[in-house]
Scaffold this active site. Sequence first.
Site: not given
Ligand code: DSN
Length: 402
Positions: A33, A35, A180, A207, A210, A216
């Site tokens: 943990y 925090e 974003d 994120t 990707k 993730r």
């Molecule tokens: N699920 C992701 C995508 O495929 O673009 C973003 O939410």
Amino acid sequence: MRRQRDGVELIASENYISPAVLETMGTVFNNKYAEGYPGKRYYGGQEFTDAVETLAIERAKKLFGAGHANVQPHAGAPANVAVYFALLEPGDTVMGMDLSHGGHLTHGHPVTYMTKIFRFVRYKMKDVETGAMDYDEMRRTALEVKPKILLAGFSAYPRELDYAKMKAIADEVGAVTMADMAHIAGLIAGRQLRNPFDDGFDIITTTTHKTLRGPRGGMILTREAELGKKIDKAVFPGFQGGPIMQMIAAKAVAFGEALKPEFQTYAMQIIRNSKHLAAFFMDHGVKLVTNGTDNHLMLIDAVASWGIAGGEVERTLDRINITLNKNMIPDDQRKPMDPSGIRLGTPAITTRGMKEGEMDILGNFMLRAIEQRGDDAALASLRSDVTAFCQQFPVPGIDRHC
Ligand code: DSN
């Protein structure tokens, strides 16, 4: 593992992580943990968590030219929500891209709870044939609705936004600029697409799994270090609890990989492959929304191209081990679970080493499957061909030799 190795992954938001990132996700950092933030934790025993989180932060800052990085968001959606909580009072306005024009659920779609707290005004493309935005209209709307945040970013838009124009509009109305860049983070880190910070944007959310090819998770970056203090408070204790330290360690590993020169080559090839595949489709009469792509993804109007809905294309290609997703097209008259389009992208297949020549082969597989969709034997034969083709391209983390 067999599914990932024997099939073609064309979902634009998916990728294959390296063995090092994969291994780090399964470490005993899980047991701790932590925090708080490095040097300011609520519990003892943080000498190693502090070291890895600081490493992830410093690498993220270097990768994107940020003044501050918060690497604790568990995913992209909570990263966006944390920014809203950091900067807005209930009832404040955010301007973001409409979902069917490429935006994201968390940019103000009515099904999300954020719309019960804040007011979201959505903007759209001016011309779906080119993807051009109407910045004059965006300015007029901004002057009228006075957003606190002007939000750029998308999950299904194949073109680039003009961040400088958006920054000028935001400055005129006193809004904070937020990008974003979940989909294109790896392309920005790999120096192939413009970095919104270079045009003065205040905040970037993303994120990490990707095009950035990490574990993730999510991340929030600010251009100025001072704004980062508000963000940190909003993430913890404002919104999240304990950080997921094994994922933060894996983020540090992935960011280290993205800082290497070969990541730029990877990012360049993603776009080359995407443009090549887009050109292949257009040469074969397929209707692409915006008639091309500048990034890793493309959106196809399946109804206009083949007279069938996106879901039918998705299911047909699943039968030959090619995976992509059905997707809304701009102002789609069909429903989100049965939309008119498909979305596909090249990040994962580029990780496997595929290049322009392979795009032609893949395009042909797809067109043949769609044409022969009623013929079980033809699809079974195509599936064998796709599997044999895929097996020539090793998957990091699955095939031993890569
Ligand atoms: N699920 C992701 C995508 O495929 O673009 C973003 O939410």
